[in-house]
Design a protein around this motif. Structure first.
Motif, PDB file in Angstrom:
ATOM      1  N   PRO A 395       5.432  -1.242  -0.038  1.00 50.91           N
ATOM      2  CA  PRO A 395       6.195  -2.436   0.343  1.00 50.91           C
ATOM      3  C   PRO A 395       5.831  -3.646  -0.507  1.00 50.91           C
ATOM      4  O   PRO A 395       4.868  -3.614  -1.289  1.00 50.91           O
ATOM      5  CB  PRO A 395       5.791  -2.652   1.800  1.00 50.91           C
ATOM      6  CG  PRO A 395       4.390  -2.121   1.864  1.00 50.91           C
ATOM      7  CD  PRO A 395       4.382  -0.925   0.952  1.00 50.91           C
ATOM      8  N   ALA A 396       6.580  -4.717  -0.332  1.00 48.45           N
ATOM      9  CA  ALA A 396       6.370  -5.937  -1.124  1.00 48.45           C
ATOM     10  C   ALA A 396       5.002  -6.555  -0.894  1.00 48.45           C
ATOM     11  O   ALA A 396       4.507  -7.316  -1.732  1.00 48.45           O
ATOM     12  CB  ALA A 396       7.466  -6.954  -0.814  1.00 48.45           C
ATOM     13  N   THR A 397       4.360  -6.255   0.247  1.00 46.43           N
ATOM     14  CA  THR A 397       3.036  -6.801   0.516  1.00 46.43           C
ATOM     15  C   THR A 397       1.950  -6.149  -0.343  1.00 46.43           C
ATOM     16  O   THR A 397       0.816  -6.626  -0.362  1.00 46.43           O
ATOM     17  CB  THR A 397       2.688  -6.620   2.004  1.00 46.43           C
ATOM     18  OG1 THR A 397       2.996  -5.273   2.389  1.00 46.43           O
ATOM     19  CG2 THR A 397       3.487  -7.587   2.859  1.00 46.43           C
ATOM     20  N   ALA A 398       2.279  -5.059  -1.026  1.00 46.73           N
ATOM     21  CA  ALA A 398       1.330  -4.383  -1.906  1.00 46.73           C
ATOM     22  C   ALA A 398       1.528  -4.838  -3.345  1.00 46.73           C
ATOM     23  O   ALA A 398       2.662  -4.976  -3.809  1.00 46.73           O
ATOM     24  CB  ALA A 398       1.507  -2.860  -1.815  1.00 46.73           C
ATOM     25  N   ILE A 399       0.451  -5.071  -4.049  1.00 47.53           N
ATOM     26  CA  ILE A 399       0.546  -5.535  -5.437  1.00 47.53           C
ATOM     27  C   ILE A 399       1.228  -4.486  -6.312  1.00 47.53           C
ATOM     28  O   ILE A 399       1.874  -4.838  -7.316  1.00 47.53           O
ATOM     29  CB  ILE A 399      -0.847  -5.905  -5.985  1.00 47.53           C
ATOM     30  CG1 ILE A 399      -0.715  -6.593  -7.348  1.00 47.53           C
ATOM     31  CG2 ILE A 399      -1.758  -4.700  -6.046  1.00 47.53           C
ATOM     32  CD1 ILE A 399      -2.035  -7.139  -7.879  1.00 47.53           C
ATOM     33  N   ALA A 400       1.144  -3.203  -5.937  1.00 49.61           N
ATOM     34  CA  ALA A 400       1.837  -2.166  -6.709  1.00 49.61           C
ATOM     35  C   ALA A 400       3.330  -2.447  -6.766  1.00 49.61           C
ATOM     36  O   ALA A 400       3.980  -2.259  -7.800  1.00 49.61           O
ATOM     37  CB  ALA A 400       1.580  -0.793  -6.074  1.00 49.61           C
ATOM     38  N   ASN A 401       3.879  -2.918  -5.669  1.00 51.80           N
ATOM     39  CA  ASN A 401       5.298  -3.259  -5.613  1.00 51.80           C
ATOM     40  C   ASN A 401       5.611  -4.395  -6.581  1.00 51.80           C
ATOM     41  O   ASN A 401       6.610  -4.352  -7.313  1.00 51.80           O
ATOM     42  CB  ASN A 401       5.661  -3.648  -4.181  1.00 51.80           C
ATOM     43  CG  ASN A 401       7.132  -3.981  -3.995  1.00 51.80           C
ATOM     44  OD1 ASN A 401       7.608  -5.000  -4.501  1.00 51.80           O
ATOM     45  ND2 ASN A 401       7.833  -3.162  -3.238  1.00 51.80           N
TER      46      ASN A 401
END
Length: 420
Positions: A395-401
């Protein structure tokens, strides 16, 4: 199930500058962007901390076994001084730090009280010199030791008010500002809980500096058995503790640790594909960017290249840092990077480090579609437009996103203005 929270606003996003024109505005990730001014230099100011802990406006975030007190999945709940007085007393910082060290008693459990900072946007009457705002503290109310009964009483009172301690490994439905407050409180609480003993001599340590340092006191007034001349005696006066290396040299202190971790979006040499990997425990079709810990005497760029090669066999050339994300599970700093594969280094093989179940190159347009319809937290459903069997992403809360959005957003495009 609540929707995904907004991300924190980038710092000074409306201010034009040479750097913002060249590199684009700063990227802010979830768990960053705290509204509190930490005023870290005031943690050891006895006058300041004593006044802040007892002020009527002060807000206390309570954590029970690291779970924060919440009013709903999106909002933290706060106690006031009267709510926690039975646990922490009128003023846990009544003594100076030196007096606390001199009076150290290892047989007494002192509730952990952390100073988090000042919310300078709220003017509720608290002032200390040129500093003003609402003080924020965190308290570990996990029932344990000699304060188990008092802590349990505070917990039960909060539950009677309809509040709940949000259990679970991740708390990623909180609104962005309070997620940052929680991240700070959780990381420090966890560090204190993991370091009850000195790394130099193994003896119990004492929390000082409003929860951000631990000290190995030279004396202890606890009535502990000691051996003198072959007989066991109980001392009534402070006894000298065993010698400790931390009492020599520069300081007698232990500081909170933060472990640097690299996480990277890897693009192919032609910029048309992205390398993704998956772990065996993840749900079907779920992939993410690669990640790993930095090692001693290793630059961030070197760590990115090493981790990608170890996990996937892919060789990288240029590496650039994109943004960072605090990750309080337990105390990581995720350093987000974007790397590009060497022209002859794109072959994938997983024979080095068996951490990944699979790794593959994915076309940019497939990632773009997955970012639109296939993101969610682990164990949660994807968007309504998602078709079973399609790519799933964090999700957008993850830096991977955020790293993947930078890639599909055209950061590789030539031009004067970078889109990183």
């Amino acid at each position: 199930m609540p929707g995904q929270p907004d991300l924190p606003d980038p710092a000074h996003a409306d201010v034009d500058s040479m750097l913002s024109r060249k590199f684009g505005r700063e990227v802010a990730n979830y768990f960053s962007g705290s509204p509190l001014n930490r005023v870290s230099f005031l943690r050891a100011d006895h006058g300041f901390i004593s006044k802040a802990i007892t002020h009527p406006s002060t807000s206390f975030l309570l954590l029970n076994d690291l779970a924060p007190l919440t009013s709903d999945p999106s909002h933290l709940a706060y106690a006031n001084h009267d709510d926690v007085r039975k646990l922490i007393g009128n003023n846990p910082f009544e003594k100076t730090e030196q007096e606390m060290i001199s009076a150290y008693n290892s047989s007494i459990t002192l509730p952990l009280v952390l100073f988090l900072g000042l919310d300078e946007t709220k003017k509720d009457g608290f002032e200390h010199g040129i500093y003003s705002g609402t003080p924020f503290f965190a308290i570990d109310v996990t029932p344990k030791g000699s304060v188990e009964k008092e802590a349990q009483s505070v917990i039960e009172e909060m539950k009677k008010r309809g509040l709940a301690f949000a259990e679970g490994r991740l708390n990623m439905t909180l609104n962005a500002p309070e997620a940052a407050i929680f991240a700070q409180a959780r990381a420090l609480t966890d560090w204190n809980a993991r370091n009850p003993f000195c790394g130099g001599c193994g003896q119990p340590t004492l929390s000082i500096n409003a929860g951000t340092k631990r000290v190995c006191p030279p004396t202890d007034i606890a009535s502990l058995p000691t051996v003198q001349g072959g007989a066991t005696t109980t001392e009534a006066t402070p006894r000298q503790r065993e010698a400790c290396v931390t009492r020599k040299g520069i300081s007698n202190l232990s500081f909170p640790r933060t472990d640097p971790t690299v996480i990277m979006a890897v693009v192919s040499h032609d910029g048309k594909r992205v390398l993704l990997g998956r772990q065996k425990r993840w749900p079907p079709h779920w992939y993410s960017t690669l990640a790993g810990f930095c090692e001693p005497a290793e630059s961030v760029e070197e760590a990115v290249r090493r981790e990608v090669w170890e996990e996937s066999g892919v060789l990288l050339g240029r590496v650039v840092i994109h943004s960072t994300q605090p990750w309080p599970y337990p105390a990581n700093l995720m350093i987000g990077a974007i790397g590009q594969a060497l022209p002859d280094g794109e072959k994938i093989h997983l024979e080095h480090d068996p951490e990944l179940e699979d790794a593959k190159w994915v076309e940019i347009d497939e990632i773009e579609e997955a970012l639109r319809v296939g993101t969610s937290g682990l164990g949660e459903a994807a968007g309504s437009e998602y078709k079973e069997g399609g790519l799933r992403l964090p999700p957008a809360t993850a830096i991977a996103n955020q790293l993947l959005r930078a890639v599909v957003g055209g950061f590789l495009d030539a031009g004067e203005t970078s889109k990183i």
